[in-house]
Design a protein around this motif. Structure first.
Motif, mmCIF file in Angstrom:
data_model
loop_
_atom_site.group_PDB
_atom_site.id
_atom_site.type_symbol
_atom_site.label_atom_id
_atom_site.label_comp_id
_atom_site.label_asym_id
_atom_site.label_seq_id
_atom_site.Cartn_x
_atom_site.Cartn_y
_atom_site.Cartn_z
ATOM 1 N N ALA A 107 0.802 -1.220 0.000
ATOM 2 C CA ALA A 107 0.000 0.000 0.000
ATOM 3 C C ALA A 107 0.832 1.266 0.000
ATOM 4 C CB ALA A 107 -0.930 0.005 1.215
ATOM 5 N N GLY A 108 2.063 1.188 0.475
ATOM 6 C CA GLY A 108 2.924 2.366 0.538
ATOM 7 C C GLY A 108 3.204 2.795 1.956
ATOM 8 N N ASN A 109 4.292 3.519 2.138
ATOM 9 C CA ASN A 109 4.779 3.858 3.468
ATOM 10 C C ASN A 109 5.007 5.351 3.689
ATOM 11 O OD1 ASN A 109 5.357 0.981 4.369
ATOM 12 N ND2 ASN A 109 6.586 1.151 2.519
ATOM 13 N N ASN A 151 0.787 3.191 -6.583
ATOM 14 C CA ASN A 151 0.493 2.419 -7.777
ATOM 15 C C ASN A 151 1.498 1.263 -7.884
ATOM 16 O OD1 ASN A 151 -0.453 1.700 -10.333
ATOM 17 N ND2 ASN A 151 0.474 3.431 -11.389
ATOM 18 N N PRO A 152 1.069 -0.005 -8.044
ATOM 19 C CA PRO A 152 -0.230 -0.467 -8.511
ATOM 20 C C PRO A 152 -1.201 -0.933 -7.424
ATOM 21 C CG PRO A 152 1.298 -2.264 -8.691
ATOM 22 C CD PRO A 152 2.079 -1.087 -8.147
ATOM 23 N N ALA A 153 -0.913 -0.664 -6.148
ATOM 24 C CA ALA A 153 -1.901 -1.019 -5.109
ATOM 25 C C ALA A 153 -3.209 -0.278 -5.329
ATOM 26 C CB ALA A 153 -1.342 -0.706 -3.722
ATOM 27 N N THR A 154 -3.174 0.810 -6.090
ATOM 28 C CA THR A 154 -4.372 1.575 -6.417
ATOM 29 C C THR A 154 -5.300 0.842 -7.380
ATOM 30 O OG1 THR A 154 -3.006 2.660 -8.094
ATOM 31 C CG2 THR A 154 -3.389 3.864 -6.052
ATOM 32 N N ASP A 155 -4.778 -0.180 -8.058
ATOM 33 C CA ASP A 155 -5.619 -0.888 -9.027
ATOM 34 C C ASP A 155 -6.753 -1.602 -8.313
ATOM 35 O OD1 ASP A 155 -5.555 -1.948 -12.043
ATOM 36 O OD2 ASP A 155 -6.231 -3.563 -10.719
ATOM 37 N N ASP A 201 -3.271 -2.451 15.220
ATOM 38 C CA ASP A 201 -3.723 -1.213 14.589
ATOM 39 C C ASP A 201 -3.002 -1.046 13.264
ATOM 40 O OD1 ASP A 201 -4.970 1.209 14.153
ATOM 41 O OD2 ASP A 201 -4.075 2.244 15.866
ATOM 42 N N LEU A 202 -3.438 -0.083 12.493
ATOM 43 C CA LEU A 202 -2.753 0.277 11.263
ATOM 44 C C LEU A 202 -1.407 0.896 11.619
ATOM 45 C CD1 LEU A 202 -3.020 0.601 8.105
ATOM 46 C CD2 LEU A 202 -3.850 2.920 8.580
ATOM 47 N N ALA A 203 -0.320 0.369 11.054
ATOM 48 C CA ALA A 203 1.000 0.917 11.321
ATOM 49 C C ALA A 203 1.058 2.379 10.898
ATOM 50 C CB ALA A 203 2.067 0.114 10.584
ATOM 51 N N ALA A 204 1.723 3.191 11.697
ATOM 52 C CA ALA A 204 1.741 4.634 11.458
ATOM 53 C C ALA A 204 2.352 5.009 10.121
ATOM 54 C CB ALA A 204 2.495 5.332 12.592
ATOM 55 N N PHE A 205 3.207 4.148 9.554
ATOM 56 C CA PHE A 205 3.869 4.507 8.298
ATOM 57 C C PHE A 205 3.047 4.136 7.062
ATOM 58 C CE2 PHE A 205 5.771 0.457 9.797
ATOM 59 C CZ PHE A 205 5.331 -0.398 8.791
ATOM 60 N N THR A 206 1.944 3.428 7.235
ATOM 61 C CA THR A 206 1.161 2.950 6.087
ATOM 62 C C THR A 206 0.258 4.042 5.522
ATOM 63 O OG1 THR A 206 1.117 0.704 6.979
ATOM 64 C CG2 THR A 206 -0.533 1.232 5.332
ATOM 65 N N ASN A 207 0.222 4.162 4.186
ATOM 66 C CA ASN A 207 -0.747 5.050 3.546
ATOM 67 C C ASN A 207 -2.148 4.612 3.953
ATOM 68 O OD1 ASN A 207 1.703 5.521 2.257
ATOM 69 N ND2 ASN A 207 0.779 5.893 0.273
ATOM 70 N N SER A 208 -3.023 5.566 4.240
ATOM 71 C CA SER A 208 -4.315 5.217 4.828
ATOM 72 C C SER A 208 -5.346 4.717 3.816
ATOM 73 C CB SER A 208 -4.901 6.421 5.578
ATOM 74 O OG SER A 208 -5.178 7.481 4.679
ATOM 75 N N GLY A 209 -5.221 5.127 2.548
ATOM 76 C CA GLY A 209 -6.182 4.678 1.556
ATOM 77 C C GLY A 209 -7.572 5.256 1.742
ATOM 78 N N THR A 210 -7.660 6.456 2.275
ATOM 79 C CA THR A 210 -8.961 7.077 2.486
ATOM 80 C C THR A 210 -9.440 7.859 1.265
ATOM 81 O OG1 THR A 210 -7.836 8.931 3.564
ATOM 82 C CG2 THR A 210 -8.728 7.202 4.982
ATOM 83 N N THR A 211 -8.585 8.015 0.269
ATOM 84 C CA THR A 211 -8.951 8.639 -0.996
ATOM 85 C C THR A 211 -8.675 7.654 -2.114
ATOM 86 O OG1 THR A 211 -8.487 10.887 -0.244
ATOM 87 C CG2 THR A 211 -8.465 10.508 -2.612
ATOM 88 N N GLY A 212 -9.652 7.438 -2.984
ATOM 89 C CA GLY A 212 -9.476 6.454 -4.033
ATOM 90 C C GLY A 212 -9.660 5.057 -3.478
ATOM 91 N N LYS A 213 -8.897 4.115 -3.969
ATOM 92 C CA LYS A 213 -9.032 2.746 -3.507
ATOM 93 C C LYS A 213 -8.605 2.611 -2.048
ATOM 94 C CE LYS A 213 -7.637 -2.012 -4.047
ATOM 95 N NZ LYS A 213 -6.754 -2.999 -4.689
ATOM 96 N N ALA A 214 -9.360 1.844 -1.272
ATOM 97 C CA ALA A 214 -9.025 1.596 0.128
ATOM 98 C C ALA A 214 -8.081 0.410 0.242
ATOM 99 C CB ALA A 214 -10.298 1.314 0.921
ATOM 100 N N ILE A 215 -7.414 0.293 1.390
ATOM 101 C CA ILE A 215 -6.621 -0.889 1.688
ATOM 102 C C ILE A 215 -7.550 -2.100 1.718
ATOM 103 C CG2 ILE A 215 -5.303 -2.050 3.515
ATOM 104 C CD1 ILE A 215 -4.256 0.715 4.335
ATOM 105 N N ASP A 216 -7.147 -3.185 1.076
ATOM 106 C CA ASP A 216 -7.971 -4.397 1.079
ATOM 107 C C ASP A 216 -7.799 -5.194 2.368
ATOM 108 O OD1 ASP A 216 -9.275 -4.261 -1.490
ATOM 109 O OD2 ASP A 216 -7.335 -4.703 -2.409
ATOM 110 N N VAL A 217 -6.558 -5.405 2.777
ATOM 111 C CA VAL A 217 -6.288 -6.205 3.972
ATOM 112 C C VAL A 217 -5.048 -5.664 4.674
ATOM 113 C CG1 VAL A 217 -7.303 -8.323 3.034
ATOM 114 C CG2 VAL A 217 -4.851 -7.875 2.723
#
Length: 498
Positions: A214-216, A226-230, A251-267
């Motif tokens: 997802a990105g850090n 990208n390409p986690a945005t797909d 919890d969600l690790a603090a360094f992870t992109n939240s995915g609140t815009t566009g595609k969300a984190i799947d897992v």
């Protein structure tokens, strides 16, 4: 014949002579694995792979008997090193498409250290420490893309994905069913035309579960890389497990992109302070000695690690239920353990659980029907601000590192399986014509001399600022990643190796 660790160390040292790979701003981080260790995890003993198995429900019930046997996992990363914890019988070397492929002493080897860490999570079996990967029976095909300083272009990633699709059934006993991309490109163009998203969608439609980091860039970064945005692929965020195997406080690790815009984190999957295989003499090993644990293990954090855990979990599912489609696998993964703490609870994120997934049937509506990319957009948009540089000339425009690139023509050729023919990708020889048995791995795709590149006149490429986008595991020690990996003009702030 397996090469010794001294070969790796000597080769890496040679690669770094005259390199400016470590002379970068303190905020730099990688594309292959761009993540960092938070204060909470800095200096901790780390999370063992045994603990990871417990956290994701892979050591209980029917899951406990699974090893991923008969499932092939493709790792597009920085190569793998012949460390004792990576059994040669479980490793296959696909083509080396990195800039180091042109150096006989570096070809296929992980001079960076990221790919070896990912491989250890998936198939490692280290007798010295007792550390075992999540899917020790799977076969891992390594496609090397990144170098000792991280340099890679999105065109190499696309070529690597194309190769996996074309050669997924070369070994009928271990067909490639999973593709791990602990990586994010430097750009995030429109999904409708993005060539990188077209490439991963083609892999998905060919029956390969694509797992993308997802990105850090931190929870404040709302968009995934990208390409986690797909919309089709499995996008994976890192879970902070708080040093316990219980999941109630995760919890969600603090360094992870939240995915609140566009595609969300799947897992989510464990991604903080993961103890996996050390690559002695690699760039990260030399830069972060405090991250070593004993003589064979190394502590690393990032959505890269979380993606590797998820790829291994998928291999277990496919061993048990080989008829599952990628859409069905994704559906089962997303029905894992709901997290209630902090940001994860707010975003209603779930952490994967293999044993839970085994007990479920795919939902009747699990087939995904998202619009597909045409692949006809400009590759420069997928590249974004991150550009490899040769002799002070940045790669820009509609070019791959191998020459001119026309996205629409490429999309048409890859759609009918004609992008790769033998060792030629899009008409240019960039690899050998088939399999040999000449490396430390049980099988290796042959190499080739690349044509002279049309700009810069040199095969030495860097990514001068690499600010944190590419190999998505940014952190291996208490310090933030300060070493540039793929020297790129923007510091690689969006393309990272997970």
């Amino acid at each position: 014949m397996r090469r010794t660790r001294n070969v790796v160390r000597t080769a890496v040292a040679a690669a770094l002579v005259g390199s400016t790979a470590l002379a970068v701003p303190a905020q730099a981080a990688e594309r292959f694995g761009g993540g960092w260790l938070t204060t909470a995890t800095a200096g901790t003993a780390g999370t063992t792979l045994k603990d990871v198995r417990t956290i994701i429900g892979a050591d209980t019930g029917a899951a406990a008997r699974l090893t991923g046997t008969g499932v092939g996992v493709a790792l597009l990363d920085t190569g793998v090193a012949p460390v004792a914890g990576l059994p040669a019988a479980r490793i296959v070397n696909g083509p080396d498409l990195s800039f180091e492929s042109q150096a006989d002493n570096l070809r296929y080897l992980d001079s960076y250290g990221h790919g070896t860490h990912m491989a250890g999570i998936i198939v490692g079996n280290d007798t010295a420490s007792g550390a075992k990967g999540i899917a020790t029976g799977a076969q891992l095909t390594s496609i090397k893309l990144g170098t000792a300083n991280g340099a890679v272009d999105v065109s190499q990633v696309i070529a690597g994905i194309d190769w996996v699709v074309e050669h997924r059934n070369d070994d009928p006993n271990n067909p490639i069913r999973v593709l791990n991309l602990s990586y994010g490109s430097g750009g995030n163009p429109a999904a409708a035309t993005d060539p990188l998203q077209y490439a991963v969608e083609r892999a998905w439609k060919a029956g390969i579960v694509v797992v993308a980091a997802a990105g850090n860039e931190g929870n404040a970064e709302a968009r995934l890389t990208n390409p986690a945005t797909d919309p089709y692929v499995v996008s994976v965020g890192a879970a902070s497990t708080k040093g316990t195997v219980a999941t109630g406080d995760d919890d969600l690790a603090a360094f992870t992109n939240s995915g609140t815009t566009g595609k969300a984190i799947d897992v989510l999957a464990p991604g903080e302070s993961i103890l996996s295989l050390r690559d002695p003499g690699s760039s990260i090993d030399d830069a972060y000695p405090s991250a070593r644990s004993g003589t064979t293990l190394f502590r690393g954090s990032g959505t890269s690690q979380a993606a590797a855990v998820t790829s291994a979990a998928v291999a277990l599912l496919l061993e048990a239920k080989p008829s599952l489609t990628p859409d069905q696998v994704k559906n089962l993964l997303k029905r894992g353990t709901a997290l209630t703490a902090g940001k994860a609870g707010t975003l209603r994120l779930k952490q994967i659980n293999v044993n839970t997934a085994l007990g479920l049937s795919p939902a009747a509506d699990s087939a995904q029907k998202h619009p597909l990319s045409s692949g006809a957009g400009e590759i420069d948009d997928a590249r974004g601000a991150s550009r490899v540089v040769s002799n002070s000339v940045a790669l820009t425009g509609e070019f791959s590192v191998f020459g001119p690139f026309h996205s629409a023509n490429w999309a048409a050729m890859t759609a009918v399986g004609q992008a790769w023919i033998g060792g030629n990708w899009m008409g240019t020889t960039i690899a050998g014509n088939g399999w040999t048995g000449t490396s430390f791995a049980s099988k290796t795709w042959a190499s080739a001399v690349w044509p002279v590149i049309p700009w810069g006149g040199s095969r030495t490429w860097t990514d001068p600022s690499w600010s944190g986008r590419a190999w998505s595991g940014r952190a291996w020690s208490a310090d933030e990643w300060t070493g540039a990996r793929y020297t790129s003009t923007d510091g690689w702030s969006t393309s990272r190796w997970g």
